[in-house]
Scaffold this motif. Structure first.
Motif, mmCIF file in Angstrom:
data_model
loop_
_atom_site.group_PDB
_atom_site.id
_atom_site.type_symbol
_atom_site.label_atom_id
_atom_site.label_comp_id
_atom_site.label_asym_id
_atom_site.label_seq_id
_atom_site.Cartn_x
_atom_site.Cartn_y
_atom_site.Cartn_z
ATOM 1 N N ASP A 159 5.980 -0.041 1.733
ATOM 2 C CA ASP A 159 4.798 0.675 1.245
ATOM 3 C C ASP A 159 5.142 1.391 -0.058
ATOM 4 O O ASP A 159 5.515 2.558 -0.071
ATOM 5 C CB ASP A 159 4.312 1.680 2.299
ATOM 6 C CG ASP A 159 3.988 0.997 3.605
ATOM 7 O OD1 ASP A 159 3.403 -0.095 3.550
ATOM 8 O OD2 ASP A 159 4.322 1.533 4.666
ATOM 9 N N ARG A 160 4.992 0.655 -1.140
ATOM 10 C CA ARG A 160 5.368 1.192 -2.438
ATOM 11 C C ARG A 160 4.445 0.656 -3.508
ATOM 12 O O ARG A 160 4.182 -0.549 -3.574
ATOM 13 C CB ARG A 160 6.817 0.806 -2.755
ATOM 14 C CG ARG A 160 7.274 1.167 -4.183
ATOM 15 C CD ARG A 160 7.459 2.641 -4.351
ATOM 16 N NE ARG A 160 7.898 2.994 -5.707
ATOM 17 C CZ ARG A 160 8.027 4.231 -6.137
ATOM 18 N NH1 ARG A 160 7.767 5.248 -5.319
ATOM 19 N NH2 ARG A 160 8.418 4.493 -7.371
ATOM 20 N N ASN A 161 3.942 1.526 -4.353
ATOM 21 C CA ASN A 161 3.181 1.097 -5.513
ATOM 22 C C ASN A 161 4.173 0.806 -6.642
ATOM 23 O O ASN A 161 4.651 1.718 -7.310
ATOM 24 C CB ASN A 161 2.183 2.176 -5.934
ATOM 25 C CG ASN A 161 1.421 1.785 -7.183
ATOM 26 O OD1 ASN A 161 1.500 0.656 -7.649
ATOM 27 N ND2 ASN A 161 0.665 2.727 -7.732
ATOM 28 N N TRP A 162 4.484 -0.473 -6.832
ATOM 29 C CA TRP A 162 5.493 -0.847 -7.810
ATOM 30 C C TRP A 162 4.996 -0.662 -9.240
ATOM 31 O O TRP A 162 5.769 -0.805 -10.195
ATOM 32 C CB TRP A 162 5.926 -2.296 -7.582
ATOM 33 C CG TRP A 162 6.630 -2.470 -6.276
ATOM 34 C CD1 TRP A 162 6.060 -2.808 -5.083
ATOM 35 C CD2 TRP A 162 8.013 -2.254 -6.011
ATOM 36 N NE1 TRP A 162 7.015 -2.844 -4.088
ATOM 37 C CE2 TRP A 162 8.225 -2.518 -4.635
ATOM 38 C CE3 TRP A 162 9.111 -1.892 -6.803
ATOM 39 C CZ2 TRP A 162 9.476 -2.416 -4.038
ATOM 40 C CZ3 TRP A 162 10.355 -1.806 -6.207
ATOM 41 C CH2 TRP A 162 10.536 -2.057 -4.845
ATOM 42 N N GLY A 173 -2.340 -4.529 -12.636
ATOM 43 C CA GLY A 173 -2.096 -5.027 -11.296
ATOM 44 C C GLY A 173 -1.476 -6.406 -11.310
ATOM 45 O O GLY A 173 -1.293 -7.014 -12.369
ATOM 46 N N ASN A 196 0.825 -1.199 0.000
ATOM 47 C CA ASN A 196 0.000 0.000 0.000
ATOM 48 C C ASN A 196 0.862 1.254 0.000
ATOM 49 O O ASN A 196 1.586 1.499 0.967
ATOM 50 C CB ASN A 196 -0.904 -0.009 1.243
ATOM 51 C CG ASN A 196 -1.857 1.161 1.270
ATOM 52 O OD1 ASN A 196 -1.912 1.946 0.334
ATOM 53 N ND2 ASN A 196 -2.615 1.275 2.351
ATOM 54 N N PRO A 197 0.823 2.060 -1.048
ATOM 55 C CA PRO A 197 1.673 3.251 -1.090
ATOM 56 C C PRO A 197 1.221 4.347 -0.127
ATOM 57 O O PRO A 197 1.955 5.298 0.117
ATOM 58 C CB PRO A 197 1.546 3.723 -2.542
ATOM 59 C CG PRO A 197 0.214 3.232 -2.972
ATOM 60 C CD PRO A 197 0.027 1.910 -2.285
#
Length: 407
Positions: free
Chosen positions: A311-314, A251, A101-102
């Motif tokens: 916490d990163r949106n790859w 996704g 979760n970013p």
């Protein structure tokens, strides 16, 4: 002195009714005490077994994920198309982190997908899934041209299709020797036809292993498990190759859907948390140039836990890392497994007792179980907390180097 008179006129000693009753009560008490001790011993043995099984569950799950992570990306060199659902916005990726979760700390387990070889050189495979050049000097390719055809032993392609349950190998990703990847355009009794061809100068000799590649996903399925992926034993850890048609747009692959192809591998796994250390992912560190050292993301002049990304949106390019931080830059993966008993024990006392093994919620990586185990606030009420603390848990952590990401 007690005497009993028999018909023969002789005296015989005996016990009074009171003595017999006292002896009976003493015997009953001894037997009851022994039975109670046996029941306690049985409960202790059962609890000890559950604790051991829980520890084994966590260890086995960790070993399986570790083995695949060490192979992640093996054989992908040369592939210009994604392997199954392992891609980031269409770009092939050896590793696809999911559920990070970013916007802050997670609620619920993480997901991870990775490219691994489907075939290997174990004895059961034998010489079939290998290059076979019957004419000396026993090699294909070289400096003269590219390689579009891979000769293989008789019945090799038939055996491959039978082993993985498909009618054709067409369009499947393949790696020759783990160093050159391509896509199978056609299969025939004599071997494989590749497109694109493997460019020169490349040469492979007889016995070079042929690997089919797949994108596999690890995911924890929570209760109530409406799709019955855990076969009545939720939560559980599942593993499988999610069909490309089921992969969400933009996704990661998701096992928790109909016909996902994922199967249960470990009952009792309730949490999977992943953190990532990278090299060349931060433009503030060495100008974003890889230097074979994990980036010091918190600028503390040392590598520590804060340098692991959770916490990163790859799939995005948010600051401060922008386009520098992609799964391709990941070098280390920290895996956290939480396993719990598959059933609650009744303690050492009577069946009506409810054991409480802990009153402290664990924090696993960025996942605080007090904020929700599988969904937000599912551990908020007193009843939910009482149910949560009935189970013993084992938490194991291991950090794995992605060896194939260095290539």
């Amino acid at each position: 002195m007690r005497q009993l008179w028999n018909s023969g006129g002789q005296n015989q000693g005996g016990f009074t009714l009171t003595e017999i009753m006292v002896a009976t009560m003493m015997t009953t008490a001894i037997v009851a005490a022994g039975f109670g001790a046996l029941v306690v011993s049985q409960k202790t043995t059962r609890i000890t077994g559950q604790v051991g099984n829980t520890q084994a569950t966590a260890r086995n799950a960790l070993d399986m994920i570790t083995a695949d992570l060490k192979l992640a990306g093996f054989g992908m060199r040369g592939l210009s198309t994604a392997v199954g659902g392992c891609h980031i916005n269409g770009t092939p990726s050896a590793l696809v982190p999911g559920d990070n979760n970013p916007l802050g700390a997670d609620t619920g387990p993480d997901i991870i997908s990775m490219v691994v070889p489907m075939t290997n050189s174990i004895a059961a495979v034998g010489p079939l899934w290998q290059v076979f050049v019957p004419v000396a000097p026993g090699t294909i390719g070289g400096v003269d041209g590219s390689i579009a055809n891979i000769p293989m032993p008789a019945n090799a392609t038939t055996a491959m299709k039978s082993a993985i349950g498909v009618s054709t190998l067409q369009n499947m990703p393949v790696s020759i020797g783990g160093v050159a990847g391509s896509i199978i355009q056609a299969d025939n009794p004599g071997g494989l036809t590749l497109n694109p061809a493997i460019p020169a100068p490349t040469a492979f000799g007889t016995g070079t292993q042929v690997y089919l590649l797949q994108c596999i996903t690890y995911q924890v399925i929570p209760p109530p498990d409406n799709l019955n992926l855990c076969q009545g034993n939720a939560p559980c850890l599942v593993r499988g190759a999610v069909p490309t048609v089921l992969v969400g747009l933009g996704g990661p692959p998701n096992c928790n859907q109909v016909n996902s192809g994922c199967i249960p591998i470990m009952d009792g796994v309730e949490d999977l948390q992943l953190a990532y250390a990278c090299d060349g992912c931060d433009p503030r560190v060495n100008n974003g140039t890889p230097d074979l050292q994990p980036d010091d993301l918190n600028l503390s002049n040392q590598f520590d836990q804060a340098d692991f990304i959770t916490d990163r949106n790859w799939f995005g390019t948010a600051a401060p890392y922008g386009t520098f931080m992609t799964p391709r830059t990941i070098r280390l993966v920290q895996v956290n497994i939480v396993a719990r008993q598959t059933r609650a024990d009744q303690g050492m006392g009577e069946g009506q007792s409810t054991p409480m093994h802990s009153t402290i919620f664990p924090v696993i990586s960025d996942h605080n179980h007090a904020n929700g185990l599988f969904a937000p606030s599912d551990t908020a009420s007193s009843a939910q907390q009482a149910a949560y603390f009935q189970f013993r848990r084992r938490i194991l952590t291991r950090t794995i180097e992605l060896r194939n990401q260095r290539l």
